[in-house]
Design a protein around this motif. Structure first.
Motif, short mmCIF file in Angstrom:
data_model
loop_
_atom_site.label_atom_id
_atom_site.label_comp_id
_atom_site.label_asym_id
_atom_site.label_seq_id
_atom_site.Cartn_x
_atom_site.Cartn_y
_atom_site.Cartn_z
N ALA A 1 0.90 -1.27 0.10
CA ALA A 1 -0.17 -0.04 -0.10
C ALA A 1 1.05 1.29 0.01
CB ALA A 1 -0.98 -0.04 1.35
N TYR A 2 1.78 1.31 0.84
CA TYR A 2 2.97 2.37 0.71
C TYR A 2 3.63 2.73 -0.50
CZ TYR A 2 6.69 5.17 2.14
OH TYR A 2 7.57 6.51 2.12
N GLU A 3 3.93 1.72 -1.05
CA GLU A 3 4.71 1.74 -2.47
C GLU A 3 3.59 2.22 -3.43
OE1 GLU A 3 8.14 1.35 -4.81
OE2 GLU A 3 7.70 2.00 -2.92
N ALA A 4 2.61 1.79 -3.59
CA ALA A 4 1.42 2.14 -4.46
C ALA A 4 1.10 3.39 -4.35
CB ALA A 4 0.37 1.08 -4.18
N ASP A 5 0.93 4.23 -3.10
CA ASP A 5 0.53 5.32 -2.87
C ASP A 5 1.72 6.39 -3.39
OD1 ASP A 5 -1.03 7.39 -1.31
OD2 ASP A 5 1.07 7.62 -0.39
N ARG A 6 2.77 5.66 -3.02
CA ARG A 6 4.18 6.53 -3.20
C ARG A 6 4.53 6.51 -4.93
NH1 ARG A 6 9.46 5.86 -4.79
NH2 ARG A 6 9.24 3.77 -5.40
N LEU A 7 4.41 5.60 -5.48
CA LEU A 7 4.62 5.61 -7.09
C LEU A 7 3.31 6.55 -7.61
CD1 LEU A 7 5.33 1.91 -7.54
CD2 LEU A 7 7.03 3.74 -7.78
N SER A 8 2.11 6.49 -7.22
CA SER A 8 1.22 7.30 -7.61
C SER A 8 1.35 8.76 -7.34
CB SER A 8 -0.24 6.89 -7.05
OG SER A 8 -1.14 7.72 -7.18
N ARG A 9 1.70 9.13 -6.16
CA ARG A 9 2.06 10.50 -5.95
C ARG A 9 3.05 10.91 -6.78
NH1 ARG A 9 0.12 12.80 -1.12
NH2 ARG A 9 -1.36 11.38 -0.03
N ASP A 10 4.05 10.08 -7.04
CA ASP A 10 5.22 10.59 -7.99
C ASP A 10 4.97 10.86 -9.36
OD1 ASP A 10 7.02 10.57 -5.56
OD2 ASP A 10 8.03 8.51 -6.50
N ALA A 11 4.20 9.96 -9.82
CA ALA A 11 3.67 10.18 -11.08
C ALA A 11 2.80 11.13 -11.53
CB ALA A 11 2.88 9.00 -11.53
N GLU A 12 1.88 11.65 -10.35
CA GLU A 12 1.28 12.95 -10.41
C GLU A 12 2.16 14.02 -10.19
OE1 GLU A 12 -1.35 12.57 -6.69
OE2 GLU A 12 -2.74 11.21 -8.07
N ALA A 13 3.17 13.95 -9.35
CA ALA A 13 4.11 15.25 -9.33
C ALA A 13 5.06 15.25 -10.59
CB ALA A 13 5.13 14.91 -8.22
N ARG A 14 5.41 14.35 -11.18
CA ARG A 14 6.02 14.39 -12.66
C ARG A 14 5.28 14.95 -13.67
NH1 ARG A 14 7.63 9.42 -11.25
NH2 ARG A 14 6.39 8.35 -12.90
N LYS A 15 3.83 14.58 -13.71
CA LYS A 15 3.03 15.00 -14.61
C LYS A 15 2.97 16.70 -14.33
CE LYS A 15 -2.11 15.04 -16.14
NZ LYS A 15 -3.03 14.34 -15.75
N ALA A 16 2.73 17.19 -13.11
CA ALA A 16 2.61 18.48 -12.51
C ALA A 16 3.84 19.12 -13.44
CB ALA A 16 2.60 18.61 -11.39
N MET A 17 5.18 18.71 -12.93
CA MET A 17 6.39 19.38 -13.35
C MET A 17 6.58 19.36 -14.90
SD MET A 17 7.52 20.45 -10.61
CE MET A 17 8.76 21.05 -11.27
N ALA A 18 6.18 18.29 -15.67
CA ALA A 18 6.05 18.64 -16.83
C ALA A 18 5.30 19.64 -17.59
CB ALA A 18 5.61 17.11 -17.58
N GLU A 19 4.04 19.92 -17.03
CA GLU A 19 3.25 20.96 -17.29
C GLU A 19 3.90 22.41 -17.02
OE1 GLU A 19 -0.47 20.37 -15.00
OE2 GLU A 19 -0.94 18.55 -16.18
N THR A 20 4.45 22.30 -15.81
CA THR A 20 5.39 23.60 -15.29
C THR A 20 6.37 23.77 -16.33
OG1 THR A 20 4.65 23.12 -13.06
CG2 THR A 20 6.61 24.70 -13.60
N SER A 21 7.12 22.66 -16.93
CA SER A 21 8.30 22.90 -17.72
C SER A 21 7.83 23.43 -19.07
CB SER A 21 9.05 21.48 -17.95
OG SER A 21 9.92 21.59 -18.86
N GLN A 22 6.86 22.87 -19.56
CA GLN A 22 6.25 23.46 -20.88
C GLN A 22 5.98 24.70 -20.88
OE1 GLN A 22 2.67 21.13 -22.35
NE2 GLN A 22 3.20 21.75 -24.22
N LYS A 23 5.08 25.10 -19.82
CA LYS A 23 4.37 26.47 -19.62
C LYS A 23 5.88 27.59 -19.57
CE LYS A 23 2.10 29.63 -16.34
NZ LYS A 23 1.36 29.40 -15.00
N GLU A 24 6.90 27.13 -18.65
CA GLU A 24 7.93 28.31 -18.49
C GLU A 24 8.93 28.20 -19.46
OE1 GLU A 24 9.50 27.18 -14.54
OE2 GLU A 24 7.63 27.93 -13.60
N THR A 25 9.08 27.21 -20.14
CA THR A 25 9.90 26.88 -21.49
C THR A 25 9.38 27.86 -22.56
OG1 THR A 25 10.79 24.79 -20.90
CG2 THR A 25 11.25 25.48 -22.85
N GLN A 26 8.14 27.79 -22.97
CA GLN A 26 7.44 28.45 -23.87
C GLN A 26 7.69 30.29 -23.65
OE1 GLN A 26 3.84 26.74 -23.91
NE2 GLN A 26 4.25 25.33 -25.32
#
Length: 357
Positions: free
Chosen positions: A62-87
């Motif tokens: 359960a801990y690992e599933a929660d960690r991986l889910s949160r990490d995936a969400e955080a990477r998605k958020a950072m990808a959006e930030t990267s695209q916005k700030e790079t443009q």
């Protein structure tokens, strides 16, 4: 009498003399088959405790599933930030994303990236990470250190193992500071069968002792992950979330580190760059003193000043609202000084990046 940390388990064949405490004298119950870390502070008769979850009581899956889910969400958020700030070429952080994306793309293209992949929006794991870690362990700074702070990312897993295996105290942040602050692990808390697991995020949660801002600790060496680093100046870029800087600032506040505390990073040779403009770095950006790669050790003699603490005027209210330990620190400083601290400009953080407090 000083402060003792006792590891008590009903399954132990013996208990040290100083741990002979009758259960009926404790202000809490001790369930069978659970490990506890009991802290006795004789100067004020205060007794605190924190449960150490064993394999039975800790839900690893359960801990690992929660960690991986949160990490995936955080990477998605950072990808959006990267695209916005790079443009937006006028954005002061755009140049950082250009360098990060170039390094991530290159590592994937050359197949020097290692699991977990893709390495974008991570501290990238790389071929030869263990070799770089072994070189780091040969440093005099590492050999002399009694307590080493190491980031929780995959490429530094071997550094965490070598720290514990050498009998040193390991200080590692809880991932993204989302559940707390730092955890401490020591080899005597572990067995030969658990020491490798203790070097993972799950293992830190299972076997580590969580600490707070009042912990009296001296950190002798900081090991930090990087996406890109300049060997000539020691200028460094992380993955863009700013947690290394926040961790460093809080340790400065605690008095655990100072300007003389060495900062080391382990990276692949392809992560060495020469186009990080020092004049564009922010006051809270953390430089490195030593770089370890699979092929070399580089002393940067960095001229970049190290941060002196948390720069509250750079910290957005959204970030502050998502990290409980930061709110606690800010409230404490305001109480101690009687002055309200400044707050940085607002930023739009996607809901998926929120941390549970």
């Amino acid at each position: 009498m000083g402060t003792y940390v006792l590891q008590i388990s009903s399954s132990l064949p013996f208990i040290p003399k100083h741990a002979l405490i009758s259960r009926r004298f404790l202000p809490f119950s001790l369930p069978e088959n659970r490990h506890f870390s009991i802290k006795l502070e004789s100067h004020n008769s205060k007794i605190t405790h924190s449960a150490r979850k064993n394999d039975v009581g800790f839900d690893t899956a359960a801990y690992e599933a929660d960690r991986l889910s949160r990490d995936a969400e955080a990477r998605k958020a950072m990808a959006e930030t990267s695209q916005k700030e790079t443009q937006d070429e006028s954005d002061p952080k755009a140049w950082k994303w250009v360098i990060r994306n170039r390094v991530w793309d290159s590592m994937e293209a050359q197949n020097i990236a290692q699991f977990p992949r893709p390495v974008h929006h991570r501290i990238p794991n790389f071929v030869g990470a263990n070799i770089a870690a072994n070189k780091l362990s040969e440093l005099e700074e590492f050999k002399m250190a009694k307590c080493v702070k190491v980031n929780p990312d995959t490429p530094q897993k071997q550094v965490r193992f070598l720290t514990l295996n050498a009998g040193k105290k390991l200080l590692t942040p809880q991932p993204r500071l989302r559940t707390g602050f730092f955890s401490i692990l020591e080899s005597q808390m572990l067995s030969s069968s658990t020491i490798k697991e203790a070097c993972t995020s799950v293992g830190v949660a299972k076997y580590g002792r969580a600490i707070g801002l009042d912990e009296k600790i001296k950190v002798d060496l900081i090991v930090i992950g990087s996406v890109a680093v300049d060997p000539k100046t020691g200028a460094r870029l992380g993955k863009g979330e700013g947690f290394a800087e926040l961790e460093y600032g809080m340790l400065r506040y605690m008095g655990a580190i100072d300007d003389s505390t060495p900062i080391v990073t382990s990276v692949h040779d392809e992560q060495l760059v020469d186009d990080i403009p020092v004049e564009k770095l922010l006051i809270h950006d953390v430089p490195v003193d030593i770089i370890c790669t699979p092929t070399k050790i580089i002393c940067t003699n960095t001229p970049i000043p190290k941060p002196q603490g948390i720069y509250w005027d750079k910290l957005s209210p959204e970030k502050l609202g998502q990290i409980k330990i930061l709110r606690e620190l800010k409230s404490r400083i305001e109480r101690e000084t009687g002055q309200k601290l400044p707050c940085g400009p607002s930023e739009k953080l996607p809901p998926t990046a929120q941390r549970r407090c």
